[in-house]
Design an enzyme around this catalytic site. Structure first.
Site, short mmCIF file in Angstrom:
data_model
loop_
_atom_site.label_atom_id
_atom_site.label_comp_id
_atom_site.label_asym_id
_atom_site.label_seq_id
_atom_site.Cartn_x
_atom_site.Cartn_y
_atom_site.Cartn_z
N GLY A 20 0.81 -1.21 0.00
CA GLY A 20 0.00 0.00 0.00
C GLY A 20 0.85 1.26 0.00
N LEU A 21 0.31 2.31 0.63
CA LEU A 21 0.99 3.61 0.74
C LEU A 21 1.32 4.19 -0.64
CD1 LEU A 21 3.47 2.89 3.69
CD2 LEU A 21 1.24 4.02 3.80
N CYS A 22 0.37 4.05 -1.56
CA CYS A 22 0.57 4.62 -2.90
C CYS A 22 -0.67 5.37 -3.35
CB CYS A 22 0.95 3.54 -3.91
SG CYS A 22 -0.06 2.05 -3.87
N GLY A 23 -1.31 6.06 -2.41
CA GLY A 23 -2.46 6.90 -2.75
C GLY A 23 -3.65 6.08 -3.23
#
Length: 292
Positions: A85-88
């Site tokens: 994750g952590l990709c908008g």
């Protein structure tokens, strides 16, 4: 003093988060450069193959089993997301479009099979009990042409044997580090029509190639190669788009942490100044009381 301690704790926490997001941004930037170089190097090769196939197939009546257009009874939806994750909104946008395609084919009474490349798609879509879901999460750990082409060959075999009537791929097409193009692309059956690449090549006279052996034999050999290359290109597109989206998201997180640190330090200085002022007032008040 309790207020000062609380603010100091928050400053330390935000500062630690800022260091983490900054480091993640640098890691994503390095991965992004490699993925960008890979997709930029792949696109001209895939475009040239498609151009040759179009020139052979257009107007020649030369078709292969992969050109067969038939009533869609079974469709395979390939959904390409990321493992992390952590990709908008990178993953959520793909999953929303995939869900729309699922609902579209359900409304037509079509049997749906899912091939998920990326844990985010596998974790969410596998919860739908009425769908047959296959996961290929390991493809993104170390993407190679051979492993991805093996999946492409399996889908092509199912299509040629009439177990599948249509294959669509939902993915993020790489544009630049700041933006991606959400795409649902028909992979099978192959369209015999010429497709202009990004508006650069207009529909004009086909290239005058001399073919040896025959056009049909060349086409039958090149169509599987073109399909594998196209499938590999779509995975590379998604991978480059993922790293670009994560790099941008981590940059924004770092900027937000910097702004928050400024506000917290200002609040801390104000609270410390108020505490010092109160102590001075207490000392002066006590001194005046003793004088009295």
């Amino acid at each position: 003093m309790a207020n000062l301690k609380e603010v100091r704790t928050r400053i330390a926490s935000v500062s630690s988060t800022q260091q983490i997001t900054s480091a993640m941004k640098m890691v994503s930037a390095a991965k992004f450069r490699r993925a960008q170089n890979a997709i930029i190097g792949m696109r001209p090769y895939a475009a040239s193959l498609q151009e040759i196939i179009s020139d052979i197939g257009e107007g020649q009546g030369v078709l292969t089993p992969y050109h067969a257009v038939r009533p869609v009874k079974t469709v395979v939806l390939v959904v390409v997301t990321s493992n992390k994750g952590l990709c908008g909104a990178f993953n959520s946008n793909v999953l929303k479009l995939a869900q729309q395609r699922i609902e579209h084919w359900r409304a037509k009474g079509t049997a749906i099979r899912l091939a998920c490349i990326g844990k985010k798609a596998s974790e969410l879509l596998s919860r739908q009990k009425d769908l047959q879901v296959s996961s290929y999460d390991e493809f993104l750990d170390a993407p190679s042409f051979d492993t991805i082409a093996a999946l492409a060959d399996s889908l092509m075999a199912d299509f040629a044997d009439k177990h599948v009537d249509r294959v669509e791929v939902v993915y993020n097409q790489f544009k630049n580090s700041l933006s991606q193009i959400l795409t649902c692309e028909q992979w099978l059956p192959v369209s015999a029509e010429r497709k202009a690449e990004s508006g650069e090549r207009k529909a004009e006279v086909a290239n005058d190639y001399i073919y040896e052996p025959s056009q049909e034999e060349i086409l039958r050999e090149m169509i599987p190669l073109t399909l594998r290359s196209t499938f590999y290109r779509m995975v590379l597109d998604s991978l480059a788009a993922e790293h670009g989206a994560r790099m941008t998201a981590m940059q924004k997180a770092t900027d937000n942490a910097t702004e928050l640190l400024k506000d917290l330090r200002l609040s801390y200085n104000k609270a410390r100044q108020a505490s010092i002022t109160n102590e001075i007032i207490e000392i002066v008040s006590g001194s005046e009381a003793l004088k009295g």
